[in-house]
Design a protein around this motif. Structure first.
Motif, PDB file in Angstrom:
ATOM      1  N   VAL A 134       0.848  -1.196   0.000  1.00  0.00           N
ATOM      2  CA  VAL A 134       0.000   0.000   0.000  1.00  0.00           C
ATOM      3  C   VAL A 134       0.878   1.239   0.000  1.00  0.00           C
ATOM      4  N   ALA A 135       0.611   2.166  -0.900  1.00  0.00           N
ATOM      5  CA  ALA A 135       1.291   3.466  -0.875  1.00  0.00           C
ATOM      6  C   ALA A 135       0.252   4.531  -0.566  1.00  0.00           C
ATOM      7  N   GLU A 136       0.716   5.617   0.047  1.00  0.00           N
ATOM      8  CA  GLU A 136      -0.227   6.678   0.434  1.00  0.00           C
ATOM      9  C   GLU A 136       0.220   7.994  -0.194  1.00  0.00           C
ATOM     10  N   VAL A 137      -0.721   8.710  -0.781  1.00  0.00           N
ATOM     11  CA  VAL A 137      -0.437  10.080  -1.203  1.00  0.00           C
ATOM     12  C   VAL A 137      -1.195  10.949  -0.214  1.00  0.00           C
ATOM     13  N   SER A 138      -0.466  11.625   0.673  1.00  0.00           N
ATOM     14  CA  SER A 138      -1.186  12.397   1.693  1.00  0.00           C
ATOM     15  C   SER A 138      -0.727  13.844   1.690  1.00  0.00           C
ATOM     16  N   GLY A 139      -1.555  14.675   2.273  1.00  0.00           N
ATOM     17  CA  GLY A 139      -1.246  16.102   2.315  1.00  0.00           C
ATOM     18  C   GLY A 139      -1.931  16.848   1.185  1.00  0.00           C
ATOM     19  N   SER A 140      -2.458  16.096   0.236  1.00  0.00           N
ATOM     20  CA  SER A 140      -3.111  16.716  -0.908  1.00  0.00           C
ATOM     21  C   SER A 140      -3.811  15.614  -1.696  1.00  0.00           C
ATOM     22  N   CYS A 141      -4.844  16.005  -2.464  1.00  0.00           N
ATOM     23  CA  CYS A 141      -5.522  14.973  -3.251  1.00  0.00           C
ATOM     24  C   CYS A 141      -4.686  14.627  -4.495  1.00  0.00           C
ATOM     25  N   PHE A 142      -5.027  13.518  -5.170  1.00  0.00           N
ATOM     26  CA  PHE A 142      -4.260  13.087  -6.355  1.00  0.00           C
ATOM     27  C   PHE A 142      -4.179  14.214  -7.386  1.00  0.00           C
ATOM     28  N   CYS A 143      -5.332  14.907  -7.577  1.00  0.00           N
ATOM     29  CA  CYS A 143      -5.352  15.897  -8.668  1.00  0.00           C
ATOM     30  C   CYS A 143      -4.447  17.094  -8.372  1.00  0.00           C
ATOM     31  N   CYS A 144      -4.322  17.448  -7.096  1.00  0.00           N
ATOM     32  CA  CYS A 144      -3.474  18.606  -6.756  1.00  0.00           C
ATOM     33  C   CYS A 144      -2.029  18.183  -6.528  1.00  0.00           C
ATOM     34  N   ASN A 145      -1.779  16.901  -6.475  1.00  0.00           N
ATOM     35  CA  ASN A 145      -0.414  16.390  -6.323  1.00  0.00           C
ATOM     36  C   ASN A 145      -0.234  15.237  -7.306  1.00  0.00           C
ATOM     37  N   ALA A 185     -10.778  14.990 -15.874  1.00  0.00           N
ATOM     38  CA  ALA A 185      -9.947  16.055 -16.463  1.00  0.00           C
ATOM     39  C   ALA A 185      -8.590  16.178 -15.781  1.00  0.00           C
ATOM     40  N   THR A 186      -8.548  15.906 -14.474  1.00  0.00           N
ATOM     41  CA  THR A 186      -7.319  16.223 -13.725  1.00  0.00           C
ATOM     42  C   THR A 186      -6.415  15.015 -13.474  1.00  0.00           C
ATOM     43  N   ARG A 195      -8.746  25.425  -1.363  1.00  0.00           N
ATOM     44  CA  ARG A 195      -9.343  25.376  -2.704  1.00  0.00           C
ATOM     45  C   ARG A 195      -8.569  24.400  -3.596  1.00  0.00           C
ATOM     46  N   PRO A 196      -9.268  23.484  -4.290  1.00  0.00           N
ATOM     47  CA  PRO A 196      -8.544  22.554  -5.153  1.00  0.00           C
ATOM     48  C   PRO A 196      -7.819  23.285  -6.292  1.00  0.00           C
ATOM     49  N   ALA A 197      -6.543  22.974  -6.455  1.00  0.00           N
ATOM     50  CA  ALA A 197      -5.737  23.593  -7.523  1.00  0.00           C
ATOM     51  C   ALA A 197      -5.009  22.478  -8.250  1.00  0.00           C
ATOM     52  N   PRO A 198      -5.710  21.829  -9.222  1.00  0.00           N
ATOM     53  CA  PRO A 198      -5.131  20.656  -9.886  1.00  0.00           C
ATOM     54  C   PRO A 198      -3.831  20.979 -10.629  1.00  0.00           C
ATOM     55  N   THR A 199      -2.906  20.018 -10.593  1.00  0.00           N
ATOM     56  CA  THR A 199      -1.647  20.156 -11.328  1.00  0.00           C
ATOM     57  C   THR A 199      -1.946  20.299 -12.823  1.00  0.00           C
ATOM     58  N   PHE A 200      -2.848  19.458 -13.325  1.00  0.00           N
ATOM     59  CA  PHE A 200      -3.286  19.530 -14.721  1.00  0.00           C
ATOM     60  C   PHE A 200      -4.804  19.583 -14.743  1.00  0.00           C
ATOM     61  N   ARG A 201      -5.352  20.249 -15.770  1.00  0.00           N
ATOM     62  CA  ARG A 201      -6.802  20.134 -15.987  1.00  0.00           C
ATOM     63  C   ARG A 201      -7.022  20.145 -17.492  1.00  0.00           C
ATOM     64  N   PHE A 202      -7.200  18.963 -18.050  1.00  0.00           N
ATOM     65  CA  PHE A 202      -7.333  18.834 -19.502  1.00  0.00           C
ATOM     66  C   PHE A 202      -8.715  19.290 -19.968  1.00  0.00           C
TER      67      PHE A 202
END
Ligand SMILES: Nc1nc2c(ncn2[C@@H]2O[C@H](COP(=O)(O)OP(=O)(O)OP(=O)(O)O)[C@@H](O)[C@H]2O)c(=O)[nH]1
Ligand SMILES: [Mg+2]
Length: 367
Positions: free
Chosen positions: A59-70, A103-104, A352-359
């Motif tokens: 199991v890996a964890e991405v924490s501190g931010s959601c997938f889309c913002c990180n 999109a993100t 506020r969500p700030a996605p790295t990408f938003r296609f």
């Protein structure tokens, strides 16, 4: 990376994502393939990660931010699960209050990892009781903007999974399925129960054999989305408790009953409150996904002198109020004979969500 399969399982807080991940990983492993999991949260110390790690699966964890913002954090997690566990299949659970994943996350993954990742249709789980209320024009007890996120998650999905199908009758389920089909005609609708196993193999068979992920993009009003996330206070904590021959199951019951009673009396909408008491091999888990009648317990932490408690709460209120309630309730339930050491405690309201990408276009999948 060679071609690893990625299955994204979204859906609102408490919809049953982690329980499905656990069950799906077990079935994939039994079928002779190697599975890996990725969890995601606004802060570390996740019950989901600790719980899933008790499985044999990486199991890996991405924490501190959601997938889309990180997005890079997600790529790192994908690589680590793929390389360290040699996983054939990775199942990832985004934060339950996240939307706009097509999109993100999905389009950027399709473009950036073409030929290396097979992405399954985006599956979005929905609790049948909340879903029914939302389709009837209600908010399922949620803030209007949180209910907006709930609907957007369904709107962008490739597959809607009505979860916890064991909770309603076959007749209600079939009516609900029909209603979902009318409201979201672009998504395939299925029903699953991780508890009874109903529908799981059918769903797994489909997602393991398809690559039509992120078939559409949706319009998302980021002001409403941001408000829907910000109304929730988010608390993650790990606490060491020690005493003499303490009945931790009784402790867990009192703690959750008291928290739930306070939230209900304040009319504070609960996204999810989950606790995990671990004592060696033994553990007890409790989940609250709404009013007191949604409270449930599993397992036993037994009687011992020491326990490790992981507590995650997502409740509609000010973060400082949530922190005060949790600290006071813990102190009341433990009394003077049990000592506590809070290892970390983080309480926040998501930004506020700030996605790295938003296609703004759907990336085609090449045959
Ligand atoms: N009756 C029933 N309960 C279920 C089922 N699947 C999950 N649950 C319960 O639903 C609650 C929430 O489950 P989780 O799997 O933690 O939900 P989640 O979507 O991962 O929640 P977050 O991580 O907070 O977004 C728990 O109490 C589970 O036991 C099911 O198939 N049937
Ligand atoms: Mg979860």
């Amino acid at each position: 990376m060679t071609t690893t399969r990625l299955i994204l399982v979204g859906g609102f807080l408490g919809a049953g994502k982690t329980t499905l991940l656990w069950e799906a990983a077990r079935r994939i492993t039994e079928g002779g393939k190697r599975a890996g999991l990725i969890t995601n949260d606004q802060a570390p110390d996740l019950v989901d990660t600790v719980l899933l790690s008790r499985n044999e699966v990486k199991v890996a964890e991405v924490s501190g931010s959601c997938f889309c913002c990180n997005f890079n954090g997600l790529i790192d997690a994908l690589k680590s699960v793929r390389d360290e566990a040699n996983a054939d299949v990775i199942i990832a659970e985004p934060v339950g209050s996240c939307t706009d994943l097509s999109a993100t996350i999905i389009q950027p993954l399709k473009q950036n990892l073409r030929g290396k990742l097979l992405i399954s249709p985006l599956s979005v789980l929905a609790d049948p009781l909340r879903l029914n209320d939302i389709l009837n024009g209600g908010t399922a007890g949620l803030h209007l903007s949180a209910a907006y996120i709930f609907r957007k998650q369904l709107e962008e999905s490739d597959m809607i999974l009505i979860s916890k199908s064991d909770l309603i009758s076959a007749e209600e389920l079939s009516m609900l399925k029909e209603k979902v089909g009318i409201h979201f005609p672009n998504a395939e609708v299925m029903t699953v129960s991780s508890l009874s196993g109903d529908g799981l193999d059918e769903w797994l068979h489909k997602v393991m054999n398809r690559t039509d992920a992120g078939k559409r993009l949706i319009e998302v009003d980021y002001d409403v989305y941001a408000e829907g996330e910000a109304v929730l206070a988010w608390l993650n904590s790990t606490i060491e408790l020690s005493g003499i021959a303490v009945d931790w199951d009784d402790f867990a019951n009192k703690l959750m009953q008291s928290l739930s009673a306070q939230f209900d009396s304040m009319k504070a909408s609960v996204g999810h409150v989950k606790i995990l008491f671990e004592s060696g091999e033994n553990y007890r888990i409790a989940n609250l996904t709404g009013l007191n009648n949604t409270l449930n317990f599993r397992g036993s932490a037994g009687i011992s002198n020491k326990v490790r408690l992981t507590l995650n709460a997502r409740v509609e209120m000010h973060p400082e109020t949530l922190e005060e309630i949790v600290r006071k309730t813990l102190d009341t339930v433990k009394g003077p004979s049990i000592s506590k050491e809070i290892v970390p405690l983080r309480c926040l309201s998501p930004g506020r969500p700030a996605p790295t990408f938003r296609f703004d276009r759907v990336v085609p999948v090449l045959g």
